[in-house]
Design an enzyme around this catalytic site. Structure first.
Site, PDB file in Angstrom:
ATOM      1  N   HIS A 105       0.872  -1.189   0.000  1.00  0.00           N
ATOM      2  CA  HIS A 105       0.000   0.000   0.000  1.00  0.00           C
ATOM      3  C   HIS A 105       0.900   1.228   0.000  1.00  0.00           C
ATOM      4  O   HIS A 105       1.311   1.719   1.046  1.00  0.00           O
ATOM      5  CB  HIS A 105      -0.914  -0.038   1.235  1.00  0.00           C
ATOM      6  CG  HIS A 105      -1.928   1.072   1.279  1.00  0.00           C
ATOM      7  ND1 HIS A 105      -3.112   0.988   1.980  1.00  0.00           N
ATOM      8  CD2 HIS A 105      -1.943   2.304   0.708  1.00  0.00           C
ATOM      9  CE1 HIS A 105      -3.797   2.105   1.841  1.00  0.00           C
ATOM     10  NE2 HIS A 105      -3.096   2.928   1.079  1.00  0.00           N
ATOM     11  N   HIS A 150       1.449   4.793  -2.473  1.00  0.00           N
ATOM     12  CA  HIS A 150       1.110   5.626  -3.631  1.00  0.00           C
ATOM     13  C   HIS A 150       2.405   6.264  -4.121  1.00  0.00           C
ATOM     14  O   HIS A 150       3.027   7.040  -3.377  1.00  0.00           O
ATOM     15  CB  HIS A 150       0.106   6.713  -3.228  1.00  0.00           C
ATOM     16  CG  HIS A 150      -1.166   6.161  -2.655  1.00  0.00           C
ATOM     17  ND1 HIS A 150      -2.312   5.997  -3.399  1.00  0.00           N
ATOM     18  CD2 HIS A 150      -1.470   5.709  -1.407  1.00  0.00           C
ATOM     19  CE1 HIS A 150      -3.270   5.489  -2.634  1.00  0.00           C
ATOM     20  NE2 HIS A 150      -2.779   5.302  -1.422  1.00  0.00           N
ATOM     21  N   HIS A 164      -9.347   0.929  -1.497  1.00  0.00           N
ATOM     22  CA  HIS A 164      -9.357   1.569  -0.188  1.00  0.00           C
ATOM     23  C   HIS A 164     -10.780   1.452   0.377  1.00  0.00           C
ATOM     24  O   HIS A 164     -11.758   1.686  -0.352  1.00  0.00           O
ATOM     25  CB  HIS A 164      -9.016   3.054  -0.304  1.00  0.00           C
ATOM     26  CG  HIS A 164      -7.560   3.348  -0.525  1.00  0.00           C
ATOM     27  ND1 HIS A 164      -6.832   2.792  -1.535  1.00  0.00           N
ATOM     28  CD2 HIS A 164      -6.704   4.159   0.160  1.00  0.00           C
ATOM     29  CE1 HIS A 164      -5.582   3.244  -1.472  1.00  0.00           C
ATOM     30  NE2 HIS A 164      -5.475   4.077  -0.453  1.00  0.00           N
ATOM     31  N   GLU A 217     -11.278   3.530   5.791  1.00  0.00           N
ATOM     32  CA  GLU A 217     -10.266   4.480   6.289  1.00  0.00           C
ATOM     33  C   GLU A 217     -11.040   5.601   6.987  1.00  0.00           C
ATOM     34  O   GLU A 217     -11.007   5.720   8.202  1.00  0.00           O
ATOM     35  CB  GLU A 217      -9.424   5.018   5.127  1.00  0.00           C
ATOM     36  CG  GLU A 217      -8.352   6.017   5.541  1.00  0.00           C
ATOM     37  CD  GLU A 217      -7.611   6.648   4.346  1.00  0.00           C
ATOM     38  OE1 GLU A 217      -8.159   6.666   3.233  1.00  0.00           O
ATOM     39  OE2 GLU A 217      -6.467   7.139   4.563  1.00  0.00           O
ATOM     40  N   ASP A 265       1.870   4.013   2.756  1.00  0.00           N
ATOM     41  CA  ASP A 265       0.835   4.860   2.136  1.00  0.00           C
ATOM     42  C   ASP A 265       1.456   6.020   1.335  1.00  0.00           C
ATOM     43  O   ASP A 265       1.652   5.873   0.125  1.00  0.00           O
ATOM     44  CB  ASP A 265      -0.141   5.373   3.195  1.00  0.00           C
ATOM     45  CG  ASP A 265      -1.527   5.719   2.645  1.00  0.00           C
ATOM     46  OD1 ASP A 265      -1.783   5.460   1.462  1.00  0.00           O
ATOM     47  OD2 ASP A 265      -2.361   6.247   3.411  1.00  0.00           O
ATOM     48  N   ASP A 266       1.741   7.132   1.990  1.00  0.00           N
ATOM     49  CA  ASP A 266       2.313   8.319   1.319  1.00  0.00           C
ATOM     50  C   ASP A 266       3.476   8.819   2.180  1.00  0.00           C
ATOM     51  O   ASP A 266       3.354   9.838   2.875  1.00  0.00           O
ATOM     52  CB  ASP A 266       1.242   9.412   1.203  1.00  0.00           C
ATOM     53  CG  ASP A 266       0.032   8.920   0.425  1.00  0.00           C
ATOM     54  OD1 ASP A 266       0.130   8.818  -0.812  1.00  0.00           O
ATOM     55  OD2 ASP A 266      -0.993   8.615   1.057  1.00  0.00           O
TER      56      ASP A 266
END
Ligand code: ADE
Ligand code: ZN
Length: 345
Positions: free
Chosen positions: A20, A22, A200, A203, A281-282
């Protein structure tokens, strides 16, 4: 037995998959400034420190606004290749052996950047990373759920000639107000065309959004899924069907999905028998790459060696790797862990 430093060291040495991530979320402020200058794109920061200071989010939408603005500096195939290569170097340093990153083609095609420009640069770097760093990969193309389903369908059609390098479709961006049902036809077509699917869910949404994402979209994994624990029947289903959750602890803290890392439910997921994984994630926006996320939960949740080994094993089990590669990575984990002890229930 390990102390915390020993557990973080074990987490670093265990082979792991990151599932996961991005790619647009790996754009560090230094690269943002460099590409803005190189490409003549105006951005609202004059230094990396200024950009970092702006990374203070009250919720998912606050973050998404900055994330999409940041992506505007990515214009050329080389830009996408540099972004991806920098992430792969960080991942290798954290003991990542396999990656399944997301990219958001609509973030780029809506600005006039060709689908093939973004995809081409990303795949150039993934191939180089496989050769030079030994990191295997599967690429996932995400649809932006706040855009119309017709746009997602058109994007899927653009991806059809690239099925050799795009393994799965995903669904990201603003969750609330954009339920899985909106994308039922797009995911049905994607599965019929031979793509795998992830999405997703849970969340900022609810356990019911997770359940409907499984029922309506035919996904192999749920990205985030932290709200699933609100529903015991759903937990029983995730365990029975071995549906993986790709959990992102630092993201959840920074986007206020949980109050503090100590309140994160990752340990409860593992102890319930869910195939939970740790991911970043980011990372450029949330303060850490994969090992930083491991360190955060090891400390905040007082994880044991069993939990850390389970997280590494789960990441390989949850991946889209072929059986032979999975077996080899799992054997390497068992050898390093020195035991096959599962998490105690
Ligand atoms: N796009 C990038 N990161 C995301 C996240 N955590 N949730 C939804 N969409 C995203
Ligand atoms: Zn995400």
């Amino acid at each position: 037995m390990h102390d915390r430093a020993g557990l973080i060291d074990l987490a670093a040495r265990l082979p792991k998959a990151e599932l996961h991530l991005h790619l647009e979320g790996t754009l560090e402020p230094e690269m943002l400034l460099r590409l803005a200058e190189r490409n003549g794109v105006a951005i609202p920061y004059s230094s990396a420190q200024e950009a970092r200071r702006a990374y203070d989010f009250g919720n998912l939408q606050d973050f998404l606004d900055l994330y999409y603005a940041g992506a505007s500096v990515l214009l050329t195939r080389e830009d996408f290749a540099e972004l991806t290569a920098a992430y792969l170097r960080r991942a290798a340093a954290d003991g990542v052996v396999h990656v399944e990153p997301f990219f958001d083609p609509q973030t780029h095609t809506s600005r006039g950047v060709a689908f093939e420009t973004a995809l081409g640069g990303i795949v150039d770097a993934l191939r180089a990373g496989e050769r030079e760093l030994g990191i295997s990969w599967r690429l996932i193309m995400c649809f932006l759920r706040d855009l119309p389903a017709d746009d997602a369908m058109a994007t899927l059609e653009e991806a059809l000639p690239h099925r050799e390098v795009i393994t799965a479709v995903g669904l990201d961006s603003a969750e609330v107000g954009h339920p899985p049902e909106k994308f039922a036809a797009v995911f049905e077509r994607a599965l019929a065309e031979g793509f795998l699917a992830v999405a997703h869910a849970g969340e900022e949404g609810t356990a019911d959004d997770v359940r409907r994402t499984l029922d309506v979209l035919g996904v192999s994994r749920i990205d985030h899924g932290v709200r699933a624990l609100d529903d015991p029947a759903l937990v029983a289903r995730l365990v029975a069907e071995r549906v993986p959750l790709t959990v992102c602890p630092l993201s959840n803290v920074r986007l206020r999905v949980v109050d503090t890392a100590a309140r994160h439910n990752l340990r409860r997921m593992l102890e319930a028998g869910i195939v939970a994984t740790v991911n970043s994630d980011d990372p450029a926006y949330f303060g850490g790459y994969l090992l930083d996320n491991f360190a955060a939960v090891i400390e905040a949740l007082d994880l044991t060696e069993e939990h850390v080994v389970a997280l590494a094993r789960n990441s390989i089990e949850a991946s889209f790797l072929a059986e032979e590669a999975r077996a080899a990575h799992l054997a390497a984990i068992d050898e390093l862990a020195g035991s096959r002890a599962p998490v105690r229930r």
